[in-house]
Write an enzyme that holds these catalytic residues in place. Sequence first.
Site, PDB file in Angstrom:
ATOM      1  N   HIS A  88       0.877  -1.172   0.000  1.00 39.74           N
ATOM      2  CA  HIS A  88       0.000   0.000   0.000  1.00 39.74           C
ATOM      3  C   HIS A  88       0.915   1.223   0.000  1.00 39.74           C
ATOM      4  CE1 HIS A  88      -2.550  -2.817   2.434  1.00 39.74           C
ATOM      5  NE2 HIS A  88      -3.569  -2.202   1.884  1.00 39.74           N
ATOM      6  N   ASP A 107       2.175   1.971   3.473  1.00 47.53           N
ATOM      7  CA  ASP A 107       3.076   1.002   4.123  1.00 47.53           C
ATOM      8  C   ASP A 107       4.526   1.413   3.940  1.00 47.53           C
ATOM      9  OD1 ASP A 107       0.858  -0.703   4.345  1.00 47.53           O
ATOM     10  OD2 ASP A 107       1.392  -1.818   2.527  1.00 47.53           O
ATOM     11  N   GLU A 152     -11.106  -6.269  -4.271  1.00 44.00           N
ATOM     12  CA  GLU A 152     -10.927  -7.402  -3.349  1.00 44.00           C
ATOM     13  C   GLU A 152     -12.158  -7.548  -2.458  1.00 44.00           C
ATOM     14  OE1 GLU A 152      -7.072  -7.593  -1.439  1.00 44.00           O
ATOM     15  OE2 GLU A 152      -7.981  -8.477   0.354  1.00 44.00           O
ATOM     16  N   GLU A 195      -9.528 -13.330  -1.498  1.00 44.62           N
ATOM     17  CA  GLU A 195      -8.757 -13.687  -0.296  1.00 44.62           C
ATOM     18  C   GLU A 195      -9.448 -14.839   0.434  1.00 44.62           C
ATOM     19  OE1 GLU A 195      -6.924 -10.602   1.910  1.00 44.62           O
ATOM     20  OE2 GLU A 195      -7.288 -11.575   3.836  1.00 44.62           O
ATOM     21  N   ASP A 197     -10.891 -11.762  10.813  1.00 44.45           N
ATOM     22  CA  ASP A 197      -9.876 -11.941   9.784  1.00 44.45           C
ATOM     23  C   ASP A 197      -8.517 -12.197  10.451  1.00 44.45           C
ATOM     24  OD1 ASP A 197      -8.867 -11.946   7.251  1.00 44.45           O
ATOM     25  OD2 ASP A 197      -9.039  -9.791   6.920  1.00 44.45           O
TER      26      ASP A 197
HETATM   27  C1  XUL Z   1      -7.734  -6.528   4.459  1.00 41.60           C
HETATM   28  C2  XUL Z   1      -6.989  -6.925   3.267  1.00 41.60           C
HETATM   29  C3  XUL Z   1      -6.107  -5.875   2.691  1.00 41.60           C
HETATM   30  C4  XUL Z   1      -6.043  -5.880   1.205  1.00 41.60           C
HETATM   31  C5  XUL Z   1      -5.270  -4.734   0.618  1.00 41.60           C
HETATM   32  O1  XUL Z   1      -8.521  -7.530   4.994  1.00 41.60           O
HETATM   33  O2  XUL Z   1      -7.054  -8.046   2.824  1.00 41.60           O
HETATM   34  O3  XUL Z   1      -4.852  -6.042   3.248  1.00 41.60           O
HETATM   35  O4  XUL Z   1      -5.478  -7.066   0.737  1.00 41.60           O
HETATM   36  O5  XUL Z   1      -5.746  -3.518   1.019  1.00 41.60           O
HETATM   37 CO    CO Z   2      -6.108  -8.980   1.240  1.00 36.21          CO
END
Ligand code: XUL
Ligand code: CO
Length: 438
Positions: A100, A103, A231, A267, A306
């Site tokens: 990001h 980051d 995402e 994810e 998560d």
């Molecule tokens: C949060 C997540 C993020 C994204 C990128 O749950 O998965 O880290 O991957 O912003």
């Molecule tokens: Co992610």
Amino acid sequence: MTLFAGIDRVRYEGPDTRNELAYRVYDKNRLVLGKRMEDWLRVAVCYWHSFNWPGHDIFGQGTLPRPWLAGPATRESAGSKLEAAFDFLTRLDIPYFTFHDLDAMPAASRPSEHIESLRWIEERIAAKMAATGVKLLWGTANLFSHPRYAGGAATSPDPEVYAWAALQVRCCLEATHRLGGENYVLWGGREGYDTLLNTDLKRELNHYGRFLALVVEHKHRIGFKGTLMVEPKPFEPTKHQYDRDVAAVHAFLRRYGLEREVKVNIEVNHATLAGLDFEHEIAAARAAGLFGSVDINRGDPRNGWDTDQFPNNAQDLVPAMLQLLEDGGFATGGFNFDAKVRRQSVEPADLYLAHIAGIDTLARALLAAEEAHAAGALARLREQRYSGWSSELGRRIEDGAMDLAGLADWTRSRELEPSPRSGRQELAESLIARHCRF
Ligand code: XUL
Ligand code: CO
């Protein structure tokens, strides 16, 4: 000497090695169905959990030694973080990283400072990439940490916040483009609501649709050839996120005419949170032509949040891996380790051990999938299950040649009950299990 310098470059040493800092299964040059393992898996390490998270949680402070995070994010500390990150990436011997904007860059408050700060780190990232050969799988803008985004970014009730988000995305997309990034991701962390009582859902969706369209437009204007991806995640940090799963994203993209422009980054833990199987999300994305990339991790079946743990169960991943094999692999995506070590994993070696185990897990799943794919029994089982569709009736339905009355008449003329056929689920499951031997 950086924090991660204490070990040799991680190599493949085979299943019998006694060296914990070696790959047991991930052999990057091994050919799997004619393609190198490295090229199937396209492994990436994420900057945020690995280098920009000191181990804090909602109850406690950081526990991990990350010296560059001890004070404010200055140029000096961002530089040390970058050194350590690329040291880790090269020693782990994987091809990609993800980040990001926030980051990696030194902290900035005003817009002009943000632009300058991101440019400053981008130049240094570019130099590191050139020196090491590590590539950028994707970049993304953090539109969820700063207090300005408490009510959302593209779905904020405040247009000035919307415009700030546009500035961040513009800069990060352009940086990703210049760094040769293969994709650009948008995770709508705060694009949703905490309560509908203060939320105009319809308006927020329209704002979000417009925002994505602006990103698409800008991508083409600057000539970025990579893939744009959203995402999905159902909730956390908000109570309800608009991108709750692949199906919701698909409907959203179609509504705003963006289904040919934007794909999904799936994810594992987000699928779990949505009450769906990871392989379901992959299948849904493939069915809609939206499959882009994967954030690989796992949740904990007893936790509803998560946890972003490293994957450790290869058998669980085989159904998804088989789909990847059927597609011939990723187009521009890869397996990004959006995973973090536990707070007690305080030694630098733990970050290596976690990634090595995760990468070996992917390699195990890939080899099992290769075998299952080559054996062909699952594909045959599926083909047989649908074999009725090759009959005249099946073909005419699929061709759209039958209407409802025609189908009713056909059934009535036969006066027969279709004979039941086994779904062979237990066999299908055992066909996966028997190949999990790596
Ligand atoms: C949060 C997540 C993020 C994204 C990128 O749950 O998965 O880290 O991957 O912003
Ligand atoms: Co992610």
